[in-house]
Write a protein that holds these residues in place. Sequence first.
Motif, PDB file in Angstrom:
ATOM      1  N   GLU A  37       0.826  -1.202   0.000  1.00 36.00           N
ATOM      2  CA  GLU A  37       0.000   0.000   0.000  1.00 36.00           C
ATOM      3  C   GLU A  37       0.865   1.259   0.000  1.00 36.00           C
ATOM      4  O   GLU A  37       0.634   2.197  -0.761  1.00 36.00           O
ATOM      5  CB  GLU A  37      -0.878  -0.045   1.249  1.00 36.00           C
ATOM      6  CG  GLU A  37      -1.772   1.150   1.404  1.00 36.00           C
ATOM      7  CD  GLU A  37      -2.465   1.142   2.753  1.00 36.00           C
ATOM      8  OE1 GLU A  37      -2.096   0.312   3.608  1.00 36.00           O
ATOM      9  OE2 GLU A  37      -3.365   1.963   2.934  1.00 36.00           O
ATOM     10  N   ALA A  52       2.385   1.794  -3.378  1.00 35.02           N
ATOM     11  CA  ALA A  52       1.410   2.268  -4.370  1.00 35.02           C
ATOM     12  C   ALA A  52       1.164   3.766  -4.193  1.00 35.02           C
ATOM     13  O   ALA A  52       1.163   4.530  -5.164  1.00 35.02           O
ATOM     14  CB  ALA A  52       0.097   1.494  -4.233  1.00 35.02           C
ATOM     15  N   LEU A  53       0.989   4.193  -2.953  1.00 44.17           N
ATOM     16  CA  LEU A  53       0.721   5.614  -2.704  1.00 44.17           C
ATOM     17  C   LEU A  53       1.927   6.461  -3.071  1.00 44.17           C
ATOM     18  O   LEU A  53       1.790   7.529  -3.672  1.00 44.17           O
ATOM     19  CB  LEU A  53       0.355   5.830  -1.233  1.00 44.17           C
ATOM     20  CG  LEU A  53      -1.012   5.292  -0.827  1.00 44.17           C
ATOM     21  CD1 LEU A  53      -1.152   5.280   0.689  1.00 44.17           C
ATOM     22  CD2 LEU A  53      -2.123   6.133  -1.450  1.00 44.17           C
ATOM     23  N   ARG A  70       4.379   5.759  -5.229  1.00 42.74           N
ATOM     24  CA  ARG A  70       4.578   5.812  -6.680  1.00 42.74           C
ATOM     25  C   ARG A  70       3.679   6.863  -7.311  1.00 42.74           C
ATOM     26  O   ARG A  70       4.070   7.597  -8.202  1.00 42.74           O
ATOM     27  CB  ARG A  70       4.294   4.445  -7.312  1.00 42.74           C
ATOM     28  CG  ARG A  70       5.528   3.565  -7.408  1.00 42.74           C
ATOM     29  CD  ARG A  70       5.299   2.378  -8.321  1.00 42.74           C
ATOM     30  NE  ARG A  70       4.145   1.576  -7.931  1.00 42.74           N
ATOM     31  CZ  ARG A  70       4.145   0.748  -6.877  1.00 42.74           C
ATOM     32  NH1 ARG A  70       5.214   0.628  -6.116  1.00 42.74           N
ATOM     33  NH2 ARG A  70       3.076   0.036  -6.584  1.00 42.74           N
ATOM     34  N   TRP A  71       2.410   6.924  -6.847  1.00 43.78           N
ATOM     35  CA  TRP A  71       1.492   7.922  -7.414  1.00 43.78           C
ATOM     36  C   TRP A  71       1.945   9.336  -7.097  1.00 43.78           C
ATOM     37  O   TRP A  71       1.864  10.222  -7.932  1.00 43.78           O
ATOM     38  CB  TRP A  71       0.069   7.694  -6.904  1.00 43.78           C
ATOM     39  CG  TRP A  71      -0.633   6.693  -7.744  1.00 43.78           C
ATOM     40  CD1 TRP A  71      -1.044   5.452  -7.362  1.00 43.78           C
ATOM     41  CD2 TRP A  71      -0.946   6.809  -9.135  1.00 43.78           C
ATOM     42  NE1 TRP A  71      -1.592   4.803  -8.433  1.00 43.78           N
ATOM     43  CE2 TRP A  71      -1.555   5.608  -9.524  1.00 43.78           C
ATOM     44  CE3 TRP A  71      -0.769   7.818 -10.084  1.00 43.78           C
ATOM     45  CZ2 TRP A  71      -1.993   5.383 -10.825  1.00 43.78           C
ATOM     46  CZ3 TRP A  71      -1.203   7.602 -11.385  1.00 43.78           C
ATOM     47  CH2 TRP A  71      -1.803   6.394 -11.740  1.00 43.78           C
TER      48      TRP A  71
END
Lengths: 164, 172
Positions: free
Chosen positions: B15, B18-19, B21-22
């Motif tokens: 998680e 993912a956050l 990378r964005w």
Amino acid sequence: MSDDELRGEEAVLTDYLGHFRRTFERKCEGLDAEQLARRSVPPSTMSLLGLARHLAAVEYSWWRRVMEHDLDLPKMWGKDEHPDADFDGAIADDAVVAEAWVTWRAEVAYAEEFQASHPMDHLGQHDDGPIEMREVVVHLIEEYARHCGHADLLRECVDGRTGQ
Amino acid sequence: VTEPVDEPLMGTGSELGALRRWLVELRATVERKADGLSAEQLAARSVPPSDLSVLGLVRHLAQMEHYWFVLTLSRADEPRLYVDDGDWDAQFRDAVADEAVVVEAFATWRAVRARADAVMDHLEPADLEFVWDPDDRRGSVRGALIQVVYEYARHCGHLDLLREAIDGATGE
């Protein structure tokens, strides 16, 4: 900020995605077909109706194609042949408006049911390889938020309304 | 100019990864949307009646990242950037077409990002559950990171249309 944030990854991400889906819907409230279809921030070809059709196609593609491992499923609105069909087909017609909202709501309902019945590490199949459901949910939050940014300016230019 | 990512992102399949990378992608998007514009273009209110400008948004994003990573997660005792005496509109209103204002805004934004990255470097996945209690409002590290990501994303939507109205440039 609320106690909802203390309920773990899945609940929090799901709440945020739901929040932005509702925000987008509210950005479009109270407008007629002409206002929804108006390309109110030239030279951009975007309209609120185009965004509604686009977001329906986005939901459809992530959930029915990627997460269901069915990349051969044709894209929505004939986007395989005409990639901008979601925006280009957003014309000021009550039937087109009604179809866009029925389609978007059906795709959101499908997404919510799929997400509720699968774990966050459930793997979908993307063109680039496997992708976890949590990545898709974070991506959708980001994509809805960006389109809500478009909707902010489109709406302000239609009738001056800001906020949400 | 897009800044290089100076160290590997946290592992994929998490998680936090993912956050993060964005966030890296969205910061780079802002860089691209501002790239090659003059001070006048950066400060232009190019989608009237909105009072947003590219420069105003760069100042606002610096303020926003500083608030979450420095003031909230690190509890630093510093004033809020660009918001003197609660004058919220100043971050946008004072984004004027002046080279010195432009240079200051981008330098401040990059410095804040470096401090934010240092905070994120020290986070472990379990830290996402961590709860703080500033101003008697309960929140989590997870909530803060998601909020930063969606703030960036929504403002990138504004930047898309502001930039296209300035010189026709579009794209991710």
